[in-house]
Design a protein around this motif. Sequence first.
Motif, PDB file in Angstrom:
ATOM      1  N   MET A   1       0.842  -1.104   0.098  1.00 56.24           N
ATOM      2  CA  MET A   1      -0.070   0.047   0.068  1.00 56.24           C
ATOM      3  C   MET A   1       0.995   1.220   0.078  1.00 56.24           C
ATOM      4  O   MET A   1       1.454   1.430   0.936  1.00 56.24           O
ATOM      5  N   GLU A   2       0.829   1.985  -1.143  1.00 59.81           N
ATOM      6  CA  GLU A   2       1.656   2.997  -1.138  1.00 59.81           C
ATOM      7  C   GLU A   2       1.414   4.212  -0.404  1.00 59.81           C
ATOM      8  O   GLU A   2       2.430   4.934   0.143  1.00 59.81           O
ATOM      9  N   ASP A   3       0.544   4.497  -0.045  1.00 61.31           N
ATOM     10  CA  ASP A   3      -0.098   5.675   0.879  1.00 61.31           C
ATOM     11  C   ASP A   3       0.398   5.514   2.425  1.00 61.31           C
ATOM     12  O   ASP A   3       0.114   6.336   3.154  1.00 61.31           O
ATOM     13  N   LEU A   4       0.572   4.092   2.749  1.00 62.55           N
ATOM     14  CA  LEU A   4       0.741   3.870   4.114  1.00 62.55           C
ATOM     15  C   LEU A   4       2.379   4.118   4.263  1.00 62.55           C
ATOM     16  O   LEU A   4       3.072   3.232   3.859  1.00 62.55           O
ATOM     17  N   LYS A   5       2.865   4.932   5.252  1.00 59.39           N
ATOM     18  CA  LYS A   5       4.083   5.249   5.357  1.00 59.39           C
ATOM     19  C   LYS A   5       4.723   4.603   6.758  1.00 59.39           C
ATOM     20  O   LYS A   5       3.842   5.019   7.843  1.00 59.39           O
ATOM     21  N   GLU A   6       5.672   4.100   6.880  1.00 59.71           N
ATOM     22  CA  GLU A   6       6.299   3.591   7.901  1.00 59.71           C
ATOM     23  C   GLU A   6       5.162   2.717   8.919  1.00 59.71           C
ATOM     24  O   GLU A   6       5.236   2.583  10.016  1.00 59.71           O
ATOM     25  N   ASN A   7       4.219   2.017   8.014  1.00 59.50           N
ATOM     26  CA  ASN A   7       3.336   1.393   8.826  1.00 59.50           C
ATOM     27  C   ASN A   7       2.519   1.903   9.756  1.00 59.50           C
ATOM     28  O   ASN A   7       2.056   1.488  10.675  1.00 59.50           O
ATOM     29  N   ARG A   8       2.423   3.229   9.932  1.00 53.35           N
ATOM     30  CA  ARG A   8       1.622   4.083  10.746  1.00 53.35           C
ATOM     31  C   ARG A   8       1.033   5.553  10.202  1.00 53.35           C
ATOM     32  O   ARG A   8      -0.058   5.771  10.639  1.00 53.35           O
ATOM     33  N   TYR A   9       1.601   6.033   9.016  1.00 51.66           N
ATOM     34  CA  TYR A   9       0.895   7.313   8.740  1.00 51.66           C
ATOM     35  C   TYR A   9       0.300   7.108   7.352  1.00 51.66           C
ATOM     36  O   TYR A   9       0.941   6.479   6.204  1.00 51.66           O
ATOM     37  N   LEU A  10      -1.031   7.448   7.439  1.00 49.60           N
ATOM     38  CA  LEU A  10      -1.829   7.156   5.920  1.00 49.60           C
ATOM     39  C   LEU A  10      -1.561   8.654   5.235  1.00 49.60           C
ATOM     40  O   LEU A  10      -2.121   9.848   5.936  1.00 49.60           O
ATOM     41  N   VAL A  11      -1.187   8.772   4.190  1.00 48.21           N
ATOM     42  CA  VAL A  11      -0.970   9.796   3.606  1.00 48.21           C
ATOM     43  C   VAL A  11      -1.733   9.986   2.151  1.00 48.21           C
ATOM     44  O   VAL A  11      -1.574   9.321   1.172  1.00 48.21           O
ATOM     45  N   LYS A  12      -2.690  10.933   1.961  1.00 46.50           N
ATOM     46  CA  LYS A  12      -3.385  11.098   1.049  1.00 46.50           C
ATOM     47  C   LYS A  12      -2.857  12.296   0.164  1.00 46.50           C
ATOM     48  O   LYS A  12      -3.135  13.412   0.785  1.00 46.50           O
ATOM     49  N   GLN A  13      -2.293  12.231  -0.851  1.00 46.83           N
ATOM     50  CA  GLN A  13      -1.328  13.310  -1.450  1.00 46.83           C
ATOM     51  C   GLN A  13      -2.215  14.487  -1.860  1.00 46.83           C
ATOM     52  O   GLN A  13      -3.369  14.497  -1.982  1.00 46.83           O
ATOM     53  N   THR A  14      -1.743  15.579  -1.524  1.00 50.71           N
ATOM     54  CA  THR A  14      -2.279  16.812  -1.581  1.00 50.71           C
ATOM     55  C   THR A  14      -3.579  17.090  -0.742  1.00 50.71           C
ATOM     56  O   THR A  14      -4.317  17.909  -0.914  1.00 50.71           O
ATOM     57  N   SER A  15      -3.555  16.155   0.165  1.00 54.14           N
ATOM     58  CA  SER A  15      -4.956  16.263   0.962  1.00 54.14           C
ATOM     59  C   SER A  15      -4.900  16.169   2.363  1.00 54.14           C
ATOM     60  O   SER A  15      -5.377  17.101   3.175  1.00 54.14           O
ATOM     61  N   TYR A  16      -4.193  15.054   2.709  1.00 55.67           N
ATOM     62  CA  TYR A  16      -3.958  14.843   4.438  1.00 55.67           C
ATOM     63  C   TYR A  16      -3.067  14.054   4.737  1.00 55.67           C
ATOM     64  O   TYR A  16      -2.697  13.120   3.980  1.00 55.67           O
ATOM     65  N   ILE A  17      -2.584  13.818   5.899  1.00 58.81           N
ATOM     66  CA  ILE A  17      -1.907  12.788   6.558  1.00 58.81           C
ATOM     67  C   ILE A  17      -2.676  12.661   7.875  1.00 58.81           C
ATOM     68  O   ILE A  17      -3.084  13.295   8.574  1.00 58.81           O
ATOM     69  N   VAL A  18      -2.703  11.108   8.209  1.00 59.25           N
ATOM     70  CA  VAL A  18      -3.275  10.681   9.667  1.00 59.25           C
ATOM     71  C   VAL A  18      -2.431   9.616  10.187  1.00 59.25           C
ATOM     72  O   VAL A  18      -1.712   8.976   9.560  1.00 59.25           O
ATOM     73  N   ASP A  19      -2.250  10.016  11.497  1.00 54.27           N
ATOM     74  CA  ASP A  19      -1.385   9.244  12.136  1.00 54.27           C
ATOM     75  C   ASP A  19      -2.253   8.147  12.716  1.00 54.27           C
ATOM     76  O   ASP A  19      -3.394   8.391  13.370  1.00 54.27           O
TER      77      ASP A  19
END
Length: 87
Positions: free
Chosen positions: A1-19
């Motif tokens: 899953m490309e939008d899941l960073k460090e298995n903790r942060y969900l990043v929606k490009q140009t929109s938001y990041i969720v911890d």
Amino acid sequence: MEDLKENRYLVKQTSYIVDLKDVDFITWSANERDLGKFLAKLHIGTKETRYMCQSAEELKELLQGWADAKGKEIEIELKEIEGLIWD
């Protein structure tokens, strides 16, 4: 899953990041307009953010990343995600 960073942060490009550690619970439903995709709602307090998972596998990765961020493990099968288990 490309939008899941460090298995903790969900990043929606140009929109938001969720911890994911801040997410209380996750609900999801099958996308009626685009079969095979799932709309996940990440609930944080009284707010929610929505994320479109491109497949059941991607939703499973999101759920496992959320559990991992909470210091837990989750065993969930794709048929549970897809709603194919009947009592």
